[in-house]
Design a protein around this motif. Sequence first.
Motif, PDB file in Angstrom:
ATOM      1  N   PHE A   9       0.839  -1.195   0.000  1.00 51.39           N
ATOM      2  CA  PHE A   9       0.000   0.000   0.000  1.00 51.39           C
ATOM      3  C   PHE A   9       0.873   1.244   0.000  1.00 51.39           C
ATOM      4  O   PHE A   9       0.685   2.168  -0.796  1.00 51.39           O
ATOM      5  CB  PHE A   9      -0.891  -0.023   1.235  1.00 51.39           C
ATOM      6  N   ARG A  59       0.211   2.664  -3.686  1.00 50.24           N
ATOM      7  CA  ARG A  59      -1.090   3.314  -3.715  1.00 50.24           C
ATOM      8  C   ARG A  59      -0.960   4.763  -4.141  1.00 50.24           C
ATOM      9  O   ARG A  59      -0.167   5.528  -3.596  1.00 50.24           O
ATOM     10  CB  ARG A  59      -1.730   3.228  -2.327  1.00 50.24           C
ATOM     11  N   GLU A 111     -11.292  -1.253   0.396  1.00 57.37           N
ATOM     12  CA  GLU A 111      -9.882  -1.231   0.788  1.00 57.37           C
ATOM     13  C   GLU A 111      -9.750  -0.983   2.283  1.00 57.37           C
ATOM     14  O   GLU A 111      -8.972  -1.620   2.985  1.00 57.37           O
ATOM     15  CB  GLU A 111      -9.150  -0.142   0.001  1.00 57.37           C
ATOM     16  N   ASN A 169      -3.732  -3.757  -4.641  1.00 61.89           N
ATOM     17  CA  ASN A 169      -2.686  -2.801  -5.012  1.00 61.89           C
ATOM     18  C   ASN A 169      -1.859  -3.280  -6.186  1.00 61.89           C
ATOM     19  O   ASN A 169      -1.507  -2.498  -7.059  1.00 61.89           O
ATOM     20  CB  ASN A 169      -1.778  -2.516  -3.809  1.00 61.89           C
ATOM     21  N   GLY A 223      -1.836   0.190  -7.904  1.00 62.62           N
ATOM     22  CA  GLY A 223      -2.029   1.198  -6.878  1.00 62.62           C
ATOM     23  C   GLY A 223      -3.128   2.187  -7.151  1.00 62.62           C
ATOM     24  O   GLY A 223      -3.404   3.058  -6.340  1.00 62.62           O
TER      25      GLY A 223
END
Lengths: 132, 81, 279, 494, 505
Positions: free
Chosen positions: C82, C86, C195, C268, C273
């Motif tokens: 992440f 992300r 998420e 991800n 991402g």
Amino acid sequence: MEQIFTAMGAKYNYVAYIILMMVGLYAMIVKSNLVKKIIGMSIFQTSIILFYVSTAYKTGKTIPIVPYDAHAAVQAADFINPLPHVLMLTAIVVSVATLGVALALAMKIYRQYGTLEEDDIHEDLRSEEGKS
Amino acid sequence: MSLPIDFIVLALVVICGIVAISVKDLMAAAIVFSAYSFLMCLSWAVMGAVDVAFTEATVGAGVSTVFCVAAVFHSTRRTKD
Amino acid sequence: MKITGLLTVIICGALLTYYAMDFPDFGDGRSPANTYLSPHFLENTMHDAHVPNSVTTILADYRGYDTMYETTVVLTAGLACFFLLRRKESTSPPARFFRHVPTGLTLRIEEGGKLPAENSKVFTRIDSLWAPDSLIIRNTCRLIIAFVQLFALYVVAHGHYSPGGGFQGGVLLGSSIILFSISNDLRRTLKRFREKTAAVLGAIGVLIYSGTGFVCLLMGAHFLNYEALSPLLGLKTGDPMARSHGIFSVEIGVAFAVMSVMIWIYYNLSSAGKHDEGL
Amino acid sequence: MITQTVFSSRPLVAVLISLLAVPVLLSCRTKDIRETWTFIAATLKFLVVASMLPLILAGNEIRFTVFDVLPGLPIAFRVDAFGMMFALVSSFLWIITSAYSIGYMRSLHEHGQTRYYCYFALSLSATVGVAFSANLLTLYLFYEMLSLATYPLVTHHQDQEAKSSGRTYLFYILGASIALVLPAMLFIYAKTGTLDFAAHGFMGGAFSKSTLLVLVLMLVFGFAKAGIMPLHSWLPAAMVAPTPVSALLHAVAVVKVGVFCVARVITGVFGSDLLLSFNLNTVVCTIASVTIIAASLIALSQDGLKRRLAFSTIGQLSYIVLGVALLSPYAVTGAMLHIVMHAFGKITLFFCAGAIYAASGVKNISQMVGIGRRMPYTMTAFLIGVLSVIGLPPCGGFISKWYLVLGTLQADKPVFLAVLLVSSLLNAAYFLPIVYKAFFCTDEEAQFKKKVDEVPIWCLVPLCITASISVILFFVPQPFLKLAQMGVQAFIGG
Amino acid sequence: MIRHLPALLVIVPLLTALTVSALSWVAPRLCLPLTFGCIGASLASSIGILVEVIKSGPVVYTMGGWSAPVGIVYVIDYLSAPVLVVVTAVALINLIASSKQIDRDFSDKKGTFYTLYILFVTGMVGIVATGDAFNLYVLLEIAALTGYSLIGIGHERAPLSSLNYLFIGTIGASFYLLGVGYLYIATGSLNMADLARFMAMPEHGTSTMVMFAFIICMTGLFIKMGLFPLHGWLPNAYSYASPASSALVAPLTTKVMIYAMIRVGLYVFTPAYVFGRLQVGGAMVWIAVAAIVFGSLLALAQKSLFKMLTYIVIAEVGYMVGGFFLGNRMGITGSALHIINDAAMTLCLFLAAGAITYRTKSDDFKDLKGLFHQMPFTMTAFTVGALAVIGVPPTCGFFSKWYLIIGGIQAGHYGYAAALIFSSLVNAVLFFRIFETAYFDQPGDGKGHHHGHHKHHKHKNKMVEAPVSMIVPLMITALGLIALGIYTGDIVTHVIQAAIPGGIA
């Protein structure tokens, strides 16, 4: 020499682990593609797991789940050694975690340089340095 | 008596490992890697490490492969080596 | 590079092989590794925790502390993916693809073009990389997923008695969602399993594990000493069932954590991402 | 005389006063307050140092252990006659120099004055710390502190010249101490397990002659502040510093710390017996003699006044090293006294050089023809300084040189007597012409057409004081002579 | 609760990390205070343990109530207690110092950053505290994974160097794991104290398997700490990361790995085996010498601050490895002492460099001009750090070098002593080169200014000091360097001497 081969015959699992480890290591050292390297890394890690699991094995014995209803004392010699299994569960988890992080980094690199080949990236960087 | 199976599986594992790192298509590499993991898990199952084999089946052959495929999907399939 | 690499590898391999000569034979039951500690685990697993699967006992009790960190490693991987990948800012792709459901035609709408309504029944958004539209795949997966999840729950619950446990079950649960995402698409999955849920649930999963240990500590015993839980569970002190339940509790934590983290990582990785277009 | 050991924290206080002055100085807003504080600190320091004098004169020794910085190896102070003498001189001259600095810095409108005074105070702390240290570790600690604290002073002007000089300065001073002193010290510690100075050395008989030779050379050269050739070139380079810095640090504090360290090592670490038995002191004597002659010859060819003074200093420092290394009672007495006498003489000379620069902006000797008429007081003081450095009566320098000469005879090494005499002649040759030209010249030759006045009173008074002390010391060499004799008795027992 | 301190030391950060991780989605504002609180609590408990250990000897804590060798135990003894304090203190100071930097670099992922930060610290603390060889591996991986991700977000080549670090780090950790596996085959145990007991038996003392276990364990740790021929990953990884991460990772990773090396060497393989039977000491010290010389020389070749610092780190690793393999009391004392001191020194320098880059946006040497006037406080702290690295008394660097060199002399290893002196000299050159740039040159103009220009200083050089939140921790660290130096005697007599097994002369 022959001695070594006989010994290896009794320890072929260990030979397999060494071969796999070297395959992984070779990929990590020689390959230029990052995903290949990552796969090599995973092979490297699984080879160690293979090694541990091999140490736990006892010929002709059963899996380490003791009978539920056994009231007599458990004969440990009848079961395969469970401890390395536990350790290797951890190692597998670590290897998948590492794989995830490595892939994330590889994607980040691809986003940055547009390629996954390490050679190309280094060439880019060198020409960039040459310019500046 | 487990020697032959064991031996064959191990040989296959090694072959898959070598193929996985030498094939020129990354998607193929990911899939061969999945096969490698699965064979490896077989070999462990043969050795009585059932929990480890189970984990490797789910993680190595399953999720890891999906991760690899995802990464290859978002970058490139082709490679020089 | 190739030659040096090969040489290094061959030398390393030769060394390793040479030193492997000393190993006990493969399958030797009398090696120190197989006779020193492991009998203790096998002989006492029923007595201590009333769990036949000695792997589970060692995993969650004797060496439960390791396993707590193992779960943390998984969470760390999720956090790392992440953290690294992300991107919250929505960089709209140059073109979006839509399928006209009745005809099966694919439309490409350039940036700035007029997009169909969000909840349009006629047009569905498809991913630019790959657009699965196979009725068979979709429905088969839908069918399989339920069974996978059911099996996963069995694996979690039955870890005491058979191979499996929180970790394997968690991965299975996670892969069922991943399967859903592959057979449908990422946006639909994200609507069902957000998420945020994945992230929070992952942390909570590990919290269940370490929290169980912490409760033991609060009860006056050492960290992760499930024996101390017996008053809370209404058991006599020294009842092995306390450990058994403690193990079950941490297994559930592991399952939660692993499931959600696997999904999170998949989100991800599969969308690079962006959480926009998946596989 | 029985030596008694007194435990007192006064040495620590003496070191700390100027250290504590730093934060005070930093917090000062205006010049006046800053200068006042500098004065107060300097005076206090001197008083503390001086308060220990009677005890020392009575034959006592003051010790104070701060704490064990390494097990069995404390930061510790010990005040003996030799250290007392050095501390007394440097703390007294700090007061004088502070006064001089005020005049100098103000008249030249220098920048960064807070920094200047702070590092000055730090340097003085380190100097007194060196003087009072009881073991080699403490000595090394303060020695390094001094090296670093003087760097900003040397490079005060922050221009290219200062930068390159600063580089030379650090390269020699820090480089030598890290590369030579530190390993030698560690080696000695590893082999003997102690570093405490002892009156007759603590090395014992565990070392071979070649090892000892290497150690002696490492330590003598390692304390590069002593300016022994070939590790001397930092001193002329450091002359880019403002004059008060050159005056106090490069005529008194820093360079004397160098020779002080060398003397301490020779007497307190190796001990006279050991060196004499291997005849190693002759090696040091030879090195010092070479430096004396070479430095004097180089000084002859220098035109910059401060540079000439610098080379003169290099030569004079080696007198002290020579005296100590001769290891005869008279020679060591002479060497110790020379620390004092040369300090007063040389500081006067530097003050004068600074005064000339501050008043007229002239740095080179060739441009100073006739300056004596414009600045009579300054140049008279200069003359006294010159006489003292050459070693002529009625100045203090005569006494120390007299003892040195006697010492060479006592050690039965007449070669070095010749060295001393030749170099005295050379001293005269490079100093006296300056004075001569300054006073005796025709009007046409005089380079000062414009009106040049004497420097401000803040500059003038200090240099007059030091000059007159130089003279007074000839007649009243006490208490320094007493201290030196006591020191000698402790070291050599003669 | 005092009884549970060893567990709390690790559990509190772990629980907080999880909470922070969850909270970052719900109430992001609570993350920072929680992080502060937990690392502060860790520091407090590690100090508590240190006091406890000094007072009443090593503390053993059994996890899950299973005593060794069945379960996992935490052993906090004279060696680990001070390192614990250092680890937590470094983490806390860096957290305070880089909170601004974190705001700037990771504005949208702060919560995750904090979580990874705490997890990294947890891993490090765990490595230090654990008494189980396999548990060490797991914690090693936690610290490593968080480390990769903290480093992976940075500028320029950060992801690439982080991936490189990941590959090499994984090889290192796997080697360690393999070594533990070999030990496990040979003995059947995983507990460190138990393994040490086995080592005393003659059949293990002569087994090639054990020897190979030693070689491969150590190789793994050497890779992880970046010892000279295996250091390739280190410079890029630390210099492209965000200063907030590198000031955490750089002081801790290498030092904790060296701690692990000492722990494994002394308490698993036992000194009698390592120094008595194997006789690897001499060769290893020469490798360390190579590391010192190589690191110092390459540092000389660098053109930017962070790069230079990373090569200094490589040289410092050589110091400690060499000191350990000297195999005598002085050398190992120096090595252990240097773990503490070097962590503080590296922290100080990285924090200062971080503060500089925070303002100047560059760490190139040519952008450091005039910094003494612009950032006087930062540069003062930087100077103190530099002096410590050079080894000037009374900063702490001098004293650890003291022990190391004396150890070298006592072992008759003059090459090592010479290498240390050489490295001090090179460090002096390195840092004074920076000081010259920062002290003499004017910002903006190409060459240094000439005579007489100094009158303009006040007008040209406005003070642009880093924020107070950076300066205060930096100053504390700088003072800490001096304090550590002054209290060396106490640290050595009360703690480190007791940590070294009696068999070492």
